[in-house]
Structures are given as C-alpha cells and as structure tokens.
Write a protein that holds these residues in place. Structure first.
Motif, PDB file in Angstrom:
ATOM      1  N   PRO A   1       1.247  -1.067  14.597  1.00 36.76           N
ATOM      2  CA  PRO A   1       0.909  -2.280  15.346  1.00 36.76           C
ATOM      3  C   PRO A   1      -0.451  -2.229  16.027  1.00 36.76           C
ATOM      4  O   PRO A   1      -1.152  -3.238  16.104  1.00 36.76           O
ATOM      5  CB  PRO A   1       2.048  -2.367  16.367  1.00 36.76           C
ATOM      6  N   GLY A   2      -0.874  -1.058  16.486  1.00 36.93           N
ATOM      7  CA  GLY A   2      -2.160  -0.944  17.173  1.00 36.93           C
ATOM      8  C   GLY A   2      -3.350  -1.258  16.299  1.00 36.93           C
ATOM      9  O   GLY A   2      -4.433  -1.604  16.794  1.00 36.93           O
ATOM     10  N   TRP A   3      -3.186  -1.151  14.985  1.00 40.02           N
ATOM     11  CA  TRP A   3      -4.296  -1.406  14.073  1.00 40.02           C
ATOM     12  C   TRP A   3      -4.706  -2.876  14.030  1.00 40.02           C
ATOM     13  O   TRP A   3      -5.795  -3.204  13.561  1.00 40.02           O
ATOM     14  CB  TRP A   3      -3.923  -0.950  12.664  1.00 40.02           C
ATOM     15  N   LYS A   4      -3.840  -3.751  14.497  1.00 36.16           N
ATOM     16  CA  LYS A   4      -4.161  -5.187  14.459  1.00 36.16           C
ATOM     17  C   LYS A   4      -5.358  -5.525  15.336  1.00 36.16           C
ATOM     18  O   LYS A   4      -5.951  -6.601  15.214  1.00 36.16           O
ATOM     19  CB  LYS A   4      -2.944  -5.997  14.882  1.00 36.16           C
ATOM     20  N   GLU A   5      -5.736  -4.601  16.213  1.00 37.34           N
ATOM     21  CA  GLU A   5      -6.906  -4.811  17.076  1.00 37.34           C
ATOM     22  C   GLU A   5      -8.221  -4.730  16.304  1.00 37.34           C
ATOM     23  O   GLU A   5      -9.243  -5.222  16.779  1.00 37.34           O
ATOM     24  CB  GLU A   5      -6.957  -3.736  18.170  1.00 37.34           C
TER      25      GLU A   5
ATOM     26  N   LYS B   1       8.938  -3.614   4.088  1.00 35.51           N
ATOM     27  CA  LYS B   1       9.851  -4.038   3.036  1.00 35.51           C
ATOM     28  C   LYS B   1       9.068  -4.796   1.973  1.00 35.51           C
ATOM     29  O   LYS B   1       8.215  -5.625   2.297  1.00 35.51           O
ATOM     30  CB  LYS B   1      10.933  -4.951   3.615  1.00 35.51           C
ATOM     31  N   LEU B   2       9.345  -4.503   0.713  1.00 36.35           N
ATOM     32  CA  LEU B   2       8.604  -5.149  -0.364  1.00 36.35           C
ATOM     33  C   LEU B   2       9.173  -6.518  -0.701  1.00 36.35           C
ATOM     34  O   LEU B   2      10.380  -6.700  -0.807  1.00 36.35           O
ATOM     35  CB  LEU B   2       8.637  -4.279  -1.618  1.00 36.35           C
ATOM     36  N   ASN B   3       8.274  -7.470  -0.857  1.00 38.42           N
ATOM     37  CA  ASN B   3       8.645  -8.804  -1.340  1.00 38.42           C
ATOM     38  C   ASN B   3       7.412  -9.356  -2.048  1.00 38.42           C
ATOM     39  O   ASN B   3       6.657 -10.146  -1.509  1.00 38.42           O
ATOM     40  CB  ASN B   3       9.058  -9.716  -0.175  1.00 38.42           C
ATOM     41  N   GLY B   4       7.194  -8.846  -3.273  1.00 39.21           N
ATOM     42  CA  GLY B   4       5.963  -9.193  -3.969  1.00 39.21           C
ATOM     43  C   GLY B   4       4.889  -8.152  -3.728  1.00 39.21           C
ATOM     44  O   GLY B   4       5.164  -7.037  -3.303  1.00 39.21           O
ATOM     45  N   ASP B   5       3.644  -8.500  -3.990  1.00 41.99           N
ATOM     46  CA  ASP B   5       2.522  -7.573  -3.852  1.00 41.99           C
ATOM     47  C   ASP B   5       2.260  -7.240  -2.387  1.00 41.99           C
ATOM     48  O   ASP B   5       2.455  -8.065  -1.496  1.00 41.99           O
ATOM     49  CB  ASP B   5       1.253  -8.177  -4.462  1.00 41.99           C
ATOM     50  N   ILE B   6       1.787  -6.016  -2.158  1.00 38.64           N
ATOM     51  CA  ILE B   6       1.440  -5.578  -0.805  1.00 38.64           C
ATOM     52  C   ILE B   6       0.032  -6.055  -0.463  1.00 38.64           C
ATOM     53  O   ILE B   6      -0.886  -5.949  -1.272  1.00 38.64           O
ATOM     54  CB  ILE B   6       1.509  -4.046  -0.701  1.00 38.64           C
ATOM     55  N   SER B   7      -0.138  -6.539   0.741  1.00 37.88           N
ATOM     56  CA  SER B   7      -1.452  -6.984   1.210  1.00 37.88           C
ATOM     57  C   SER B   7      -1.992  -5.996   2.238  1.00 37.88           C
ATOM     58  O   SER B   7      -1.249  -5.188   2.800  1.00 37.88           O
ATOM     59  CB  SER B   7      -1.361  -8.365   1.848  1.00 37.88           C
ATOM     60  N   ALA B   8      -3.291  -6.081   2.476  1.00 40.10           N
ATOM     61  CA  ALA B   8      -3.908  -5.239   3.501  1.00 40.10           C
ATOM     62  C   ALA B   8      -3.294  -5.526   4.865  1.00 40.10           C
ATOM     63  O   ALA B   8      -3.086  -4.605   5.667  1.00 40.10           O
ATOM     64  CB  ALA B   8      -5.409  -5.481   3.529  1.00 40.10           C
ATOM     65  N   GLN B   9      -2.992  -6.772   5.148  1.00 38.92           N
ATOM     66  CA  GLN B   9      -2.404  -7.143   6.433  1.00 38.92           C
ATOM     67  C   GLN B   9      -1.046  -6.475   6.630  1.00 38.92           C
ATOM     68  O   GLN B   9      -0.702  -6.059   7.740  1.00 38.92           O
ATOM     69  CB  GLN B   9      -2.265  -8.659   6.536  1.00 38.92           C
ATOM     70  N   GLN B  10      -0.284  -6.360   5.557  1.00 42.75           N
ATOM     71  CA  GLN B  10       1.010  -5.676   5.663  1.00 42.75           C
ATOM     72  C   GLN B  10       0.836  -4.191   5.975  1.00 42.75           C
ATOM     73  O   GLN B  10       1.589  -3.625   6.765  1.00 42.75           O
ATOM     74  CB  GLN B  10       1.797  -5.855   4.365  1.00 42.75           C
ATOM     75  N   LEU B  11      -0.150  -3.564   5.353  1.00 39.85           N
ATOM     76  CA  LEU B  11      -0.415  -2.152   5.637  1.00 39.85           C
ATOM     77  C   LEU B  11      -0.867  -1.976   7.079  1.00 39.85           C
ATOM     78  O   LEU B  11      -0.455  -1.027   7.755  1.00 39.85           O
ATOM     79  CB  LEU B  11      -1.489  -1.620   4.686  1.00 39.85           C
ATOM     80  N   ILE B  12      -1.710  -2.875   7.557  1.00 36.61           N
ATOM     81  CA  ILE B  12      -2.168  -2.823   8.945  1.00 36.61           C
ATOM     82  C   ILE B  12      -0.991  -2.946   9.899  1.00 36.61           C
ATOM     83  O   ILE B  12      -0.941  -2.295  10.951  1.00 36.61           O
ATOM     84  CB  ILE B  12      -3.217  -3.926   9.207  1.00 36.61           C
ATOM     85  N   GLY B  13       0.005  -3.729   9.513  1.00 37.83           N
ATOM     86  CA  GLY B  13       1.172  -3.948  10.363  1.00 37.83           C
ATOM     87  C   GLY B  13       2.070  -2.739  10.511  1.00 37.83           C
ATOM     88  O   GLY B  13       2.916  -2.682  11.415  1.00 37.83           O
ATOM     89  N   ILE B  14       1.907  -1.726   9.647  1.00 36.84           N
ATOM     90  CA  ILE B  14       2.711  -0.502   9.766  1.00 36.84           C
ATOM     91  C   ILE B  14       2.464   0.166  11.109  1.00 36.84           C
ATOM     92  O   ILE B  14       3.373   0.704  11.733  1.00 36.84           O
ATOM     93  CB  ILE B  14       2.393   0.456   8.598  1.00 36.84           C
TER      94      ILE B  14
END
Length: 495
Positions: free
Chosen positions: A364-368, A349-362
């Motif tokens: 969940p396994g990428w957080k590793e 969901k957008l709330n301001g600019d998108i960050s790399a961390q938000q994309l990684i959160g799409i």
C-alpha cells in the motif's frame, strides 16, 4: 575496522581508484577491477575470452567441484548460448560472472541477484559495482528527482525494511541488474535469459515434486558442506525447518543459531522452538544477541558501505552478527523459498491480465510514488509469453523485485558481518517448486514442503510451525469481529 569498509564488494572502472589499491586488483581489458580481499576472485583466460568469477558457485550434482573447476567447464559451453544458460540454471551461490570476448563483455549473476550488480555508462565508459557508493570514488553521483520523494514519504518513515522494485536506484544514470537478465556491453542493455521461449515448466504431482525437492536440496547441502564450514539460521518458521531437514547427513558439522533482535526474547517462539527441536535431535542451539546498541564507529562504516542502508534496524542486527557470529563459517538461510510459496497470490487475486497498478497495490505504501507505474508497466510488457510456459507473473515479480531488491539489499548490507549461502537461490530448485500446483504450497496448505521434510528428516516436525501466540489469537479475534461489523476499515483510517 578498515577491513569492514566495502567488505566483500567490487568495482570495475575505466579509471583507476587509488584508494582501493590494497584490494585485489586486475586489468580487465582497458578497465581496472578492484575486489575486496574477503570476496573470492577467480580469473581465467581461454583463447580470445577472459572470464572472471566474483564470489562462489556450487553445482549440487557434482558436489566436490571447486569455483575454478566450474569456471573451466563454463569456458567449454559459452559458445553455445542455450547450453550455457541451462548450465547456469543448475548453479547455486552468490556470484558475478563476467565473460569478455575481444573488446566487449557480458555480466551475469546468481539466480536471484543476491550478489548485486549496479552499472553506469558515461563518457569514460562502462562502470560496474556491487553498489552505487563505490561509483563516488570515480565520479559524482547525481540524485534523481524521485529520491527526495521516496525518502520524505510516509512509507519510508513507517517501514523498517522499506524497498523499491529492483532496478530503481534513485540516482541518475545508475541502474541495477535484474535477476534473470545479463548485461551486454556491446548493446549497452539488459537482456532476459530466463525464462526463455524454449523453457517450459514440467508439471509434477505433489509426490513427484516433494521427492524432487528433497533430493536436490539434500545434494545442495552436501555440496555446501564440502566447500564451507556452515552455520544454519533457525526460527519457528517453515523455511528454516525445511533447511534443517536437509542437513540430516551433515548436522554434526553445522553450527545452528538464532538471531535475537527487535522484540524477541528467550521465550519467543523463534528461539524456543528451534532450541527444543535441536535438543531433541541431540544438537546444540546458539543464540546470538543482536539487540545491543552498536558502536558509532561500526554504524558510521555501515551507513557508508551501501546506498540506502537500513541503519537503524539492519545495522543494529549486523553489529550483533559481527560480534557473535563465528568468523570461519558461512551462514545458511532459507530465503528465496518464498518464491515457491505463492507469497503474493493472496495479496493479488487474478482476474485477467496483471497491471502495474495492481502490483503497486501489493504494498500500500507504494501508491505514494508517481514513478512506479511506468517502470513496472515496462517490466510487465514482455512477460505474457511466459504464462503459457507455466510461470505465474506474481511468482516472477516476487523473485525479481522482492527478492532481487529487498533480500539482495539485506545481504549486501550484511556482507560487513558474514558471507551468506541460500540453497534455494537456484533456478532448478525454483522450477521444481513452481512445477507443483500452488494449492499445495501456500499459507492455507503447505503440504508440498512438509512432505519434502518428511522425506528428509521427519523428526524436525515434532514442534509446530509458527504457532500463534495467545496475544495474536486475541488480536485476530478482535479484527475478525470488527470486519464482521463493518468497522475495521473505518478504525484503520482513523489510526
């Protein structure tokens, strides 16, 4: 089996590869170009320019033009960069285009990068290939420090179709060309050419967008049918239903099929619904069994054909395709339409600019993975300007990283078994989809697509799209109950 090794792939190298001398071989400047016999090669010299086309392309607006015809047209446009880019945006197919001027050249590929390009620059010069395993014929590949981290992760162990953002190869000094970029050897860098500062999405109403999509999709299928003998993949989903509707005028020429794999059986919705629809339309439905265990000889070649191959899943399916898919046909699939379905709008969901961390959160396994944030931050750094032109970064992320990595890898691996045509792999179609308000093209309301289907062939909507089974309804009810009681997250952590 020998013909299956690196099938439909290519290698460009300053040094010769003796083991590939049975392929199509061309000199390209001071380099050697090797092209597998099953990958079409077109070569054209014009003045101080040399153009090479690997694979195929179609222009839906001129359905009877060949690869060579379009290549000749390109030579007349290449001097005007803006006109040249706009021309490429109208083409659909799976291709790599190399344009050499004097001692340097530029490398382009299809809209979603489905004909993959990997490159390496070392002391010998520039190397290009469809995937990194071919580089091993020329020089030693060195694993990056991230490779062990990735393949030892829980994400890879638990995810059959695991993937990383496009461009990350897990080898040192090996890169993948992203969709919407070209590689310039004069600058030794990738350059974005779509979207560009002069390109803005034309906003359309629901009716205008559905009409535009229906017209262009129908033209695309006419052009494809003129060029190939087609085989259209069918499921219970929206994408294949849209694809089916666009075949109305050519349906008698098309081989319609469904792959039976993983847990699918003859009564699964993905098989039962296409069978019913096609029967009602007076068409034949074929089921290709991809659940049988593959031979060791096939799997051995499959694993070595690409880096990071998905042997225990896509490999088994590819074996079934290899045995049951009609060899003279090109598979038509509905992939890439997901770009227009706002696929990641619910997950982010957008709330301001998108960050790399938000994309990684799409995922969940990428957080590793510690290496993703820097890479995605760099990708995001030049995109803010395109939001003003009507593009949503989430759509571009899906196109360039999900489709350009996960889907492109799938098609690369399945080149061992079939050639694939994706009608939606076209920036003109992508622009049409993105020109309509996203509220009409997502999971909650996909009337944009069903309206297009109704314009093309309304009878294909006689059966429900992806109906929910009783088992799924029960699971959904249990999940919603647990969420309402505040227990869902706690139970998920325990599992």
């Amino acid at each position: 089996m020998n013909n299956l090794k690196f099938r439909r792939q290519f290698l460009l190298s300053p040094k010769p590869a003796e083991v590939l001398t049975n392929w199509q071989v061309r000199k390209f400047g001071d380099s050697y170009l090797y092209v597998h016999p099953d990958l079409e090669l077109n070569y054209l010299e014009s003045g101080n320019k040399t153009l090479i086309l690997l694979g195929y392309w179609l222009n839906p607006h001129f359905f009877d033009k060949t690869n060579e015809d379009l290549l000749k047209e390109i030579t007349k446009l290449e001097a005007n960069e803006e006109v040249f880019f706009e021309y490429l945006n109208k083409l659909v197919g799976r291709f790599v285009l190399m344009v050499k001027t004097n001692d340097t050249f530029k490398v382009f590929h299809d809209a979603c990068g489905l004909r993959t390009v990997y490159y390496n620059i070392n002391k010998d010069g520039i190397h290009l290939a469809s995937q990194p395993e071919l580089f091993k014929l020329i020089f030693n590949l060195v694993d990056s420090k991230e490779r062990e981290e990735y393949f030892n992760s829980d994400y890879v162990k638990k995810t059959k179709e695991h993937w990383l953002p496009c461009g990350i190869t897990l080898f040192k000094n090996v890169h993948q060309l992203l969709p919407n970029f070209y590689f310039d050897t004069a600058l030794n860098k990738e350059i974005r050419y779509w979207p560009n500062a002069k390109h803005k999405i034309v906003t359309r109403t629901l009716e205008e967008g559905a009409t535009a999509l229906a017209n262009l999709l129908s033209k695309t299928m006419k052009a494809a049918n003129n060029r190939f003998e087609l085989a259209a993949a069918m499921t219970a989903g929206l994408d294949s239903r849209l694809l089916l509707s666009a075949t109305k005028n050519i349906a008698q020429d098309v081989f319609f099929y469904t792959l039976k794999y993983r847990n699918l059986n003859i009564n699964s919705a993905d098989i039962k619904i296409p069978r019913t629809i096609l029967k009602n339309l007076g068409l034949v439905h074929h089921v290709i069994d991809c659940s049988k265990e593959a031979s060791n000889s096939f799997l051995k070649i499959y694993q070595k054909n690409t880096s990071n191959s998905h042997l225990n899943d896509w490999g088994t399916i590819a074996n079934g395709i290899s045995e049951g898919f009609p060899r003279n046909r090109v598979a038509v699939r509905g992939n890439c339409v997901e770009i227009g379905r706002s696929a990641y709008f619910q997950k982010l969901k957008l709330n301001g600019d998108i960050s790399a961390q938000q994309l990684i959160g799409i995922l969940p396994g990428w957080k590793e993975f510690s290496f993703l944030e820097e890479y995605l931050s760099e990708w995001l750094s030049d995109l803010a300007q395109f939001e003003k032109m009507g593009y949503d970064i989430r759509d571009l992320f899906y196109m360039e990283h999900r489709v350009g990595s996960w889907q492109a890898q799938s098609q690369l691996e399945w080149d061992i078994a079939q050639e694939i045509f994706i009608p939606f792999n076209n920036r003109e179609i992508i622009d049409i989809m993105l020109s309509v308000d996203s509220k009409f093209r997502n999971k909650q309301d996909f009337s944009f697509f069903t309206d297009s289907i109704n314009l093309l062939w309304p009878e294909v909507l006689s059966e429900p799209i992806n109906p929910i089974s009783k088992k799924e309804k029960i699971k959904g009810h249990i999940k919603s109950t647990l969420i309402s009681l505040g227990l869902f997250k706690m139970i998920k952590k325990l599992l």
